[in-house]
Design an enzyme around this catalytic site. Sequence first.
Site, PDB file in Angstrom:
ATOM      1  N   ASP A 111      -5.261 -10.063 -15.781  1.00 13.24           N
ATOM      2  CA  ASP A 111      -6.349 -10.983 -15.490  1.00 13.24           C
ATOM      3  C   ASP A 111      -7.615 -10.384 -16.106  1.00 13.24           C
ATOM      4  O   ASP A 111      -7.914  -9.210 -15.867  1.00 13.24           O
ATOM      5  CB  ASP A 111      -6.502 -11.073 -13.962  1.00 13.24           C
TER       6      ASP A 111
ATOM      7  N   ASP B 231      -1.784  -1.206  -3.926  1.00 14.38           N
ATOM      8  CA  ASP B 231      -2.144  -0.463  -5.129  1.00 14.38           C
ATOM      9  C   ASP B 231      -1.040  -0.573  -6.183  1.00 14.38           C
ATOM     10  O   ASP B 231       0.023  -1.145  -5.929  1.00 14.38           O
ATOM     11  CB  ASP B 231      -2.439   1.008  -4.772  1.00 14.38           C
TER      12      ASP B 231
ATOM     13  N   ASP C  23      -4.188   3.866   2.460  1.00 18.76           N
ATOM     14  CA  ASP C  23      -5.643   3.671   2.574  1.00 18.76           C
ATOM     15  C   ASP C  23      -6.009   2.238   2.978  1.00 18.76           C
ATOM     16  O   ASP C  23      -7.186   1.882   3.040  1.00 18.76           O
ATOM     17  CB  ASP C  23      -6.360   4.060   1.260  1.00 18.76           C
TER      18      ASP C  23
ATOM     19  N   HIS D 194      -4.725 -16.899  -5.387  1.00 16.14           N
ATOM     20  CA  HIS D 194      -5.587 -16.106  -4.515  1.00 16.14           C
ATOM     21  C   HIS D 194      -6.874 -16.833  -4.130  1.00 16.14           C
ATOM     22  O   HIS D 194      -7.635 -16.330  -3.310  1.00 16.14           O
ATOM     23  CB  HIS D 194      -5.914 -14.785  -5.210  1.00 16.14           C
ATOM     24  N   ASP D 195      -7.152 -17.969  -4.754  1.00 15.61           N
ATOM     25  CA  ASP D 195      -8.362 -18.732  -4.424  1.00 15.61           C
ATOM     26  C   ASP D 195      -8.063 -19.961  -3.582  1.00 15.61           C
ATOM     27  O   ASP D 195      -8.998 -20.665  -3.179  1.00 15.61           O
ATOM     28  CB  ASP D 195      -9.053 -19.234  -5.704  1.00 15.61           C
TER      29      ASP D 195
ATOM     30  N   GLU E 202      -8.152 -20.232 -17.089  1.00 10.29           N
ATOM     31  CA  GLU E 202      -8.568 -20.921 -15.861  1.00 10.29           C
ATOM     32  C   GLU E 202      -9.638 -21.939 -16.254  1.00 10.29           C
ATOM     33  O   GLU E 202     -10.749 -21.571 -16.632  1.00 10.29           O
ATOM     34  CB  GLU E 202      -9.140 -19.911 -14.865  1.00 10.29           C
TER      35      GLU E 202
ATOM     36  N   ASP F 176       0.854  -1.191   0.000  1.00 12.75           N
ATOM     37  CA  ASP F 176       0.000   0.000   0.000  1.00 12.75           C
ATOM     38  C   ASP F 176       0.894   1.247   0.000  1.00 12.75           C
ATOM     39  O   ASP F 176       1.594   1.501   0.972  1.00 12.75           O
ATOM     40  CB  ASP F 176      -0.896  -0.044   1.249  1.00 12.75           C
TER      41      ASP F 176
ATOM     42  N   ASP G  37     -10.037 -15.513 -16.870  1.00 11.15           N
ATOM     43  CA  ASP G  37     -10.808 -15.984 -15.728  1.00 11.15           C
ATOM     44  C   ASP G  37     -11.990 -16.852 -16.167  1.00 11.15           C
ATOM     45  O   ASP G  37     -12.684 -16.519 -17.125  1.00 11.15           O
ATOM     46  CB  ASP G  37     -11.340 -14.751 -14.984  1.00 11.15           C
TER      47      ASP G  37
END
Length: 538
Positions: free
Chosen positions: A98, A29, A25, A309-310, A245, A21, A194
């Site tokens: 992605d 990013d 925030d 990430h899954d 994917e 970050d 995706d």
Amino acid sequence: MKKTWWKEAVVYQVYWRSFYDSDGDGYGDLQGLIEKLDYIKHLGIDVIWLNPCYESPDKDNGYDISNYYTIMDKAGTMKAWETLLDEVHKRDMKLIMDLVVNHTSNKHPWFLESRSSKDNPKRDWYIWRDKPNNWRSYFTPSAWEYDETTEQYYFHSFAVEQPDLNWKNPEVREEIYKMMRFWLDKGIDGFRLDAIALLAKPEGFPDAANPNDIRYLTNNPGLHDYLREMNERVFKHYDIFTVGEVAFASPEEGLKYVAEDRHELHTLFHFEVCDEMPSWEPLRFKQIQKRWYEALWGKGWNSQFLNNHDHTRQVTRYGNDKEYRLESAKLLGTMLHTLPGTPYIYQGEEIGMTGVRFSSIDDYNDIAMKNKYEEEVAKGRDPQEVLESLQPLSRDNSRTPMQWDDSRHAGFTTGTPWIKVNPNYKDINVKQALEDPNSVYHYYRKLIQLRKENPVMVYGTFRDYTETEPYIYAYTRELDSERWLIVLNHCDHANDYELPAPLASYKRELLLGNYEDIQEHGAVLHMRPHEARIYKLV
Ligand code: GLC
């Protein structure tokens, strides 16, 4: 075998909202990523896969896009994105984006128009029916949502807020191809596509015999026509890399996506491991590797990964994240980088980051987990029991912030992180890993370097010598006169492995291992817990 840059590459996945970050925030990013590019480059990475950063209401962390042409505020601006692309290229790396084209956000203007009336020109851009069938979606008990405005149901393979596009409609396809060219013309190096196996739907949506087995969502007739058209209209005009994917595909099905003579995608992620093997099952894993190798080798290209990430971090799910965390993380890396296919590293894997268990459902963010939690609790189940059953595979296991150092919030943000940091950040962090020559990070660097210097790791044929062995995984890679042997003891105790006759006759030269002091020369290898070795046989 045709040589290409993306077969030789090592890909690093950046889940930007949890990476770094730059403005306090609480969200990672694009500027934060720019500031850490040297770190990624130093690891030896060739390609960065960036999770979706398009404008989005963010119900599913960017996988619900409301504008394909703009960048979401949390991530930054288009200018920051352009700088990112530039800075990636300056470092001689590549960037793949992605892209989600199976569905949009329900706030996308196309959907707002589509839902507004039955005769709206965009009505047919989504899938509307008078009656639902009995299908589930990935995230909800029904794949259909009733919409009062026009008194019909729309179809969604994921959350209610993610309506599926109607790929049968040629206008939709044209619009998507145009958008793909927009990004490619900006100079990106490819796409991670995706949920691409979901584009085609079966004629008439027949009820499923077993609605809980959601395979019906994927690999339906017509899909490959779309992919061939996409390739013809878009991909083939660029020197890019595409990875799809592809859920629920057998190797034979998978080959249809990636066979070089079919001109669809370059590679795929299949999920026979991550979706279908909840914990480590050695014999099953070896079978999967062998079947995919036999189906694809020489015809199409595979990927190697055990987390993203899954999916819960690999050292927690498939290794030992306690007393053998270092050894185990290195063993898994050794395996992924020496099996046939392009290896992927998910951010934090290179320092052996682990999964997490938060004590309250409120600390979780994952829409898949939260929806499932509500569904199960509504049936009258004990909330604590439901929480515990969902924790091991919650997607948030992998989404906690990158652990940069041992300062507050692991040095990820000066604000309040959007999701809690894993409490083990004081011990497991990048600063520590860079300083410790024995860290997972430095081991990964060596692995990657080895791949760059030795085409056998990319193009060598594969043979497993341990198909029925429960602990040891030993296989060779061979290219011309180069012959390598990889031996892994994926186990909490030591095991001896006696080399079979053809392998025992060679002299062994150790190229890399995760333990010091190996002094064996005989035909029996004394493998310590989670020991991994890469030998050259001469
Ligand atoms: C893919 C993504 C996942 C997302 C889903 C819906 O599986 O990896 O994060 O929730 O598609 O777009």
